[in-house]
Design a protein around this motif. Structure first.
Motif, PDB file in Angstrom:
ATOM      1  N   MET A   1       0.850  -1.199   0.000  1.00 33.00           N
ATOM      2  CA  MET A   1       0.000   0.000   0.000  1.00 33.00           C
ATOM      3  C   MET A   1       0.879   1.239   0.000  1.00 33.00           C
ATOM      4  O   MET A   1       1.841   1.325   0.741  1.00 33.00           O
ATOM      5  CB  MET A   1      -0.905  -0.001   1.234  1.00 33.00           C
ATOM      6  CG  MET A   1      -1.868   1.175   1.302  1.00 33.00           C
ATOM      7  SD  MET A   1      -2.959   1.032   2.737  1.00 33.00           S
ATOM      8  CE  MET A   1      -3.954   2.486   2.521  1.00 33.00           C
ATOM      9  N   SER A   2       0.552   2.223  -0.836  1.00 33.13           N
ATOM     10  CA  SER A   2       1.355   3.435  -0.909  1.00 33.13           C
ATOM     11  C   SER A   2       0.459   4.652  -0.846  1.00 33.13           C
ATOM     12  O   SER A   2      -0.720   4.602  -1.197  1.00 33.13           O
ATOM     13  CB  SER A   2       2.169   3.442  -2.211  1.00 33.13           C
ATOM     14  OG  SER A   2       2.954   4.598  -2.310  1.00 33.13           O
ATOM     15  N   GLY A   3       1.017   5.764  -0.416  1.00 37.56           N
ATOM     16  CA  GLY A   3       0.258   7.005  -0.339  1.00 37.56           C
ATOM     17  C   GLY A   3      -0.133   7.326   1.079  1.00 37.56           C
ATOM     18  O   GLY A   3      -0.330   6.433   1.900  1.00 37.56           O
ATOM     19  N   PHE A   4      -0.251   8.608   1.390  1.00 40.04           N
ATOM     20  CA  PHE A   4      -0.530   9.022   2.755  1.00 40.04           C
ATOM     21  C   PHE A   4      -1.996   8.804   3.114  1.00 40.04           C
ATOM     22  O   PHE A   4      -2.891   8.859   2.265  1.00 40.04           O
ATOM     23  CB  PHE A   4      -0.116  10.480   2.938  1.00 40.04           C
ATOM     24  CG  PHE A   4       1.366  10.649   2.923  1.00 40.04           C
ATOM     25  CD1 PHE A   4       2.085  10.540   4.095  1.00 40.04           C
ATOM     26  CD2 PHE A   4       2.052  10.851   1.743  1.00 40.04           C
ATOM     27  CE1 PHE A   4       3.457  10.666   4.101  1.00 40.04           C
ATOM     28  CE2 PHE A   4       3.425  10.973   1.731  1.00 40.04           C
ATOM     29  CZ  PHE A   4       4.135  10.877   2.907  1.00 40.04           C
ATOM     30  N   ARG A   5      -2.229   8.552   4.361  1.00 41.23           N
ATOM     31  CA  ARG A   5      -3.569   8.156   4.815  1.00 41.23           C
ATOM     32  C   ARG A   5      -4.577   9.294   4.671  1.00 41.23           C
ATOM     33  O   ARG A   5      -4.231  10.468   4.609  1.00 41.23           O
ATOM     34  CB  ARG A   5      -3.510   7.667   6.265  1.00 41.23           C
ATOM     35  CG  ARG A   5      -3.042   8.702   7.270  1.00 41.23           C
ATOM     36  CD  ARG A   5      -2.980   8.099   8.656  1.00 41.23           C
ATOM     37  NE  ARG A   5      -1.928   7.094   8.713  1.00 41.23           N
ATOM     38  CZ  ARG A   5      -1.774   6.259   9.741  1.00 41.23           C
ATOM     39  NH1 ARG A   5      -2.600   6.303  10.759  1.00 41.23           N
ATOM     40  NH2 ARG A   5      -0.809   5.376   9.757  1.00 41.23           N
ATOM     41  N   ASP A   6      -5.824   8.906   4.656  1.00 47.55           N
ATOM     42  CA  ASP A   6      -6.933   9.847   4.498  1.00 47.55           C
ATOM     43  C   ASP A   6      -6.924  10.866   5.637  1.00 47.55           C
ATOM     44  O   ASP A   6      -7.013  10.513   6.810  1.00 47.55           O
ATOM     45  CB  ASP A   6      -8.251   9.058   4.505  1.00 47.55           C
ATOM     46  CG  ASP A   6      -9.479   9.957   4.419  1.00 47.55           C
ATOM     47  OD1 ASP A   6      -9.315  11.145   4.100  1.00 47.55           O
ATOM     48  OD2 ASP A   6     -10.584   9.445   4.660  1.00 47.55           O
ATOM     49  N   THR A   7      -6.790  12.148   5.284  1.00 45.07           N
ATOM     50  CA  THR A   7      -6.735  13.182   6.313  1.00 45.07           C
ATOM     51  C   THR A   7      -8.113  13.538   6.856  1.00 45.07           C
ATOM     52  O   THR A   7      -8.221  14.308   7.801  1.00 45.07           O
ATOM     53  CB  THR A   7      -6.070  14.455   5.748  1.00 45.07           C
ATOM     54  OG1 THR A   7      -6.837  14.915   4.630  1.00 45.07           O
ATOM     55  CG2 THR A   7      -4.655  14.170   5.314  1.00 45.07           C
ATOM     56  N   GLY A   8      -9.158  12.975   6.288  1.00 37.12           N
ATOM     57  CA  GLY A   8     -10.492  13.275   6.785  1.00 37.12           C
ATOM     58  C   GLY A   8     -10.907  12.395   7.943  1.00 37.12           C
ATOM     59  O   GLY A   8     -11.958  12.593   8.525  1.00 37.12           O
ATOM     60  N   SER A   9     -10.063  11.402   8.289  1.00 39.16           N
ATOM     61  CA  SER A   9     -10.403  10.481   9.362  1.00 39.16           C
ATOM     62  C   SER A   9      -9.439  10.662  10.521  1.00 39.16           C
ATOM     63  O   SER A   9      -8.255  10.910  10.321  1.00 39.16           O
ATOM     64  CB  SER A   9     -10.330   9.028   8.867  1.00 39.16           C
ATOM     65  OG  SER A   9     -10.483   8.129   9.941  1.00 39.16           O
ATOM     66  N   LEU A  10      -9.953  10.527  11.734  1.00 40.72           N
ATOM     67  CA  LEU A  10      -9.100  10.633  12.916  1.00 40.72           C
ATOM     68  C   LEU A  10      -8.751   9.263  13.475  1.00 40.72           C
ATOM     69  O   LEU A  10      -8.245   9.142  14.584  1.00 40.72           O
ATOM     70  CB  LEU A  10      -9.786  11.484  13.981  1.00 40.72           C
ATOM     71  CG  LEU A  10     -10.011  12.948  13.562  1.00 40.72           C
ATOM     72  CD1 LEU A  10     -10.731  13.708  14.657  1.00 40.72           C
ATOM     73  CD2 LEU A  10      -8.687  13.622  13.234  1.00 40.72           C
ATOM     74  N   THR A  11      -9.013   8.211  12.686  1.00 47.47           N
ATOM     75  CA  THR A  11      -8.586   6.862  13.024  1.00 47.47           C
ATOM     76  C   THR A  11      -7.820   6.287  11.848  1.00 47.47           C
ATOM     77  O   THR A  11      -7.959   6.739  10.709  1.00 47.47           O
ATOM     78  CB  THR A  11      -9.783   5.950  13.346  1.00 47.47           C
ATOM     79  OG1 THR A  11     -10.673   5.924  12.224  1.00 47.47           O
ATOM     80  CG2 THR A  11     -10.530   6.451  14.572  1.00 47.47           C
ATOM     81  N   ASP A  12      -6.989   5.281  12.128  1.00 47.34           N
ATOM     82  CA  ASP A  12      -6.211   4.668  11.056  1.00 47.34           C
ATOM     83  C   ASP A  12      -6.999   3.554  10.386  1.00 47.34           C
ATOM     84  O   ASP A  12      -8.188   3.335  10.700  1.00 47.34           O
ATOM     85  CB  ASP A  12      -4.860   4.176  11.573  1.00 47.34           C
ATOM     86  CG  ASP A  12      -4.985   3.054  12.604  1.00 47.34           C
ATOM     87  OD1 ASP A  12      -6.086   2.458  12.738  1.00 47.34           O
ATOM     88  OD2 ASP A  12      -3.984   2.774  13.288  1.00 47.34           O
ATOM     89  N   GLY A 317       0.992   2.310   6.661  1.00 42.12           N
ATOM     90  CA  GLY A 317       0.197   2.408   5.449  1.00 42.12           C
ATOM     91  C   GLY A 317       0.939   3.060   4.295  1.00 42.12           C
ATOM     92  O   GLY A 317       0.346   3.332   3.249  1.00 42.12           O
ATOM     93  N   LEU A 318       2.239   3.309   4.477  1.00 41.86           N
ATOM     94  CA  LEU A 318       3.038   3.940   3.444  1.00 41.86           C
ATOM     95  C   LEU A 318       3.817   2.902   2.659  1.00 41.86           C
ATOM     96  O   LEU A 318       4.044   1.783   3.129  1.00 41.86           O
ATOM     97  CB  LEU A 318       4.006   4.956   4.058  1.00 41.86           C
ATOM     98  CG  LEU A 318       3.407   6.062   4.929  1.00 41.86           C
ATOM     99  CD1 LEU A 318       4.502   7.006   5.407  1.00 41.86           C
ATOM    100  CD2 LEU A 318       2.340   6.833   4.162  1.00 41.86           C
ATOM    101  N   GLY A 319       4.246   3.288   1.471  1.00 40.24           N
ATOM    102  CA  GLY A 319       5.107   2.437   0.668  1.00 40.24           C
ATOM    103  C   GLY A 319       6.547   2.873   0.796  1.00 40.24           C
ATOM    104  O   GLY A 319       6.859   3.924   1.364  1.00 40.24           O
ATOM    105  N   THR A 320       7.446   2.070   0.240  1.00 44.98           N
ATOM    106  CA  THR A 320       8.869   2.409   0.335  1.00 44.98           C
ATOM    107  C   THR A 320       9.187   3.722  -0.365  1.00 44.98           C
ATOM    108  O   THR A 320      10.132   4.417   0.014  1.00 44.98           O
ATOM    109  CB  THR A 320       9.724   1.294  -0.261  1.00 44.98           C
ATOM    110  OG1 THR A 320       9.332   1.063  -1.627  1.00 44.98           O
ATOM    111  CG2 THR A 320       9.569  -0.001   0.535  1.00 44.98           C
ATOM    112  N   GLY A 321       8.392   4.103  -1.340  1.00 39.91           N
ATOM    113  CA  GLY A 321       8.624   5.356  -2.039  1.00 39.91           C
ATOM    114  C   GLY A 321       8.160   6.579  -1.273  1.00 39.91           C
ATOM    115  O   GLY A 321       8.442   7.714  -1.700  1.00 39.91           O
ATOM    116  N   ASP A 322       7.469   6.375  -0.166  1.00 41.06           N
ATOM    117  CA  ASP A 322       6.956   7.508   0.611  1.00 41.06           C
ATOM    118  C   ASP A 322       7.911   7.965   1.712  1.00 41.06           C
ATOM    119  O   ASP A 322       7.732   9.041   2.284  1.00 41.06           O
ATOM    120  CB  ASP A 322       5.611   7.140   1.255  1.00 41.06           C
ATOM    121  CG  ASP A 322       4.535   6.846   0.229  1.00 41.06           C
ATOM    122  OD1 ASP A 322       4.460   7.596  -0.757  1.00 41.06           O
ATOM    123  OD2 ASP A 322       3.794   5.864   0.411  1.00 41.06           O
TER     124      ASP A 322
END
Length: 441
Positions: A1-12, A317-322
């Protein structure tokens, strides 16, 4: 999984509460507060000098990174009752905790929005041990008197000062906490474990706010003698202390001891936003493993570190490219730097040659139980200021170590997320992932 987590949620993604870093405090060889420490890291300033904590004239190792003499416990810790029975490293820890609370805009006694039961403390520190000076005194008395039953009656204050929980309890009083109290003694991974366990306590709702980090001062004659006998410390630079700590350099020959403390305020992200707290970053992932290969050496293939890094990355939740920056354990020992580099290559593949790696130990020495916390300070500073601190003394490349270790001078670059490694004596490994503050609803 790559990309930063959803900033609209306060849970992971697992439904757990997200955790913000809102305050930082530090007492290190680079400075007696967090801003000065960070400025020293950015400047690539060397803080290694002659040991003055004991008479080391006849010792094979006579250098280390000491907290500056400008550190004044009475100023940093105004309440005399908190200072009374606290050891040297404990005083560093208390000062760092107080600064972290102020940095987070928290006054636990008057303005803290969290009830005492929702506050906790988790700190890494060295295990309390017998006073070897007293053992020597007993030996001298028995030799002089010929009495095998001769002994020394210790003062009660000496017993208290040597007890690890005394400093930790003083920190708990400073935080005004009646919630979780965690003291962790896993050597060089101590503050990494403390931060990771504090993260878990907030994620799971067992605390709303934790003060976490580490404090240590293994600068006594017994510590220096012990590490020296193990062959873990360099003894080649007594006349040139500034050149001694040289992570990833071909001429590295062992670590340089340091001392100090670094502490952070961690909060449930939703609660921190509600009170308008300064958000320095977000702890995204934590990994902890044990390889138990040798007491002083990491496995040559990076085992243990690999699994810890993979675990922390997966949770984030990040990938190696993040990941843009790795604040490395980077001890300057021949084995560790090879093992850690191989672990990074195994976990990140081709992305290992895109990201940057550096070791704060090249400037401050090895803060042992506080080492991972200093690395987190470096990572948060890099995220905030878009400046990655260097690895100084990297003069001669090692053909086995071919990553970008940022030699000599800091580098300006954007850092979205960073990884913090701590690979301890005995094979205890931790890894943390921290990300830039994200826009929130």
């Amino acid at each position: 999984m790559s990309g930063f987590r959803d900033t609209g949620s306060l849970t992971d993604a697992a439904g757990r509460r997200r955790v913000a870093v809102t305050g930082v405090g530090a007492v290190t060889p680079l400075g007696v507060d967090a801003p000065t420490t960070w400025a020293g890291l950015m400047a690539g300033r060397n803080a290694i000098g002659k040991l003055t904590t004991f008479d080391c004239t006849t010792f094979p190792v006579r250098i280390g990174g000491l907290v500056p003499d400008s550190f004044d416990p009475a100023t940093a810790i105004p309440a005399a009752a908190d200072r009374r029975w606290v050891s040297r490293p404990g005083l560093f820890g208390l000062a760092a905790v107080g600064e972290a609370l102020r940095s987070a805009d928290l006054d636990p006694l008057t303005e803290c929005p969290y009830p005492p039961s929702a506050r906790g403390v988790a700190m890494g520190g060295s295990v309390g041990r017998p006073d070897l000076n007293m053992v020597l005194k007993v030996s001298e008395i028995r030799s002089a008197t010929g009495r095998a039953d001769a002994f020394v009656r210790p003062a009660p204050s000496a017993t208290l000062t040597g007890n690890q929980n005394v400093a930790l309890n003083a920190m708990v009083r400073l935080v005004g906490a009646t919630g979780p109290m965690v003291g962790i003694h896993t050597a060089c991974a101590g503050s990494g474990h403390a931060l990771g366990e504090a993260l878990r306590l907030i994620q799971e709702g067992d605390a709303d706010m934790m003060v976490a980090g580490g404090y240590d001062s293994l600068t006594t004659w017994a510590d220096i003698l012990g590490f020296g006998l193990l062959g873990a410390m360099t003894d080649r630079y007594n006349d040139n202390p500034g050149a001694a700590s040289r992570p990833f350099d071909a001429d590295r020959s062992g670590f340089v001891i340091g001392e100090g403390a670094v502490a952070f305020v961690l909060e449930d992200l939703g609660s921190a936003l509600e009170r308008g707290a300064p958000i320095l970053g977000e702890l995204l992932g934590y990994g902890s493993t044990m390889n138990a290969w040798r007491i002083t050496d990491s496995p040559p293939d990076g085992a243990g570190a690999i699994e810890a890094m993979e675990s922390a990355l997966a949770e984030s939740g990040l990938g190696t490219g993040d990941i843009d920056y790795i604040a490395a354990h980077g001890t300057s020992t021949p084995g560790n730097d090879v093992s850690e580099t191989r672990a990074i290559k195994k976990v990140f593949g081709d992305d290992a040659y895109r990201l940057v790696v550096s070791s704060p130990k090249s400037m401050a020495g090895h803060l042992t139980a506080a080492a991972a916390a200093l690395n987190l300070l470096a990572a948060l500073g890099a995220i905030r200021d878009s400046v990655v601190p260097p690895t100084i003394n990297l003069d001669t490349p090692d053909r086995a170590l071919d990553l970008d270790y940022i030699p000599h001078r800091a580098r300006r670059m954007q850092v979205r997320a960073a990884m913090i490694n701590a690979l301890a004596f005995g094979g205890s490994n931790t890894c943390l992932v921290v990300g830039a503050p994200q826009e929130q609803p």
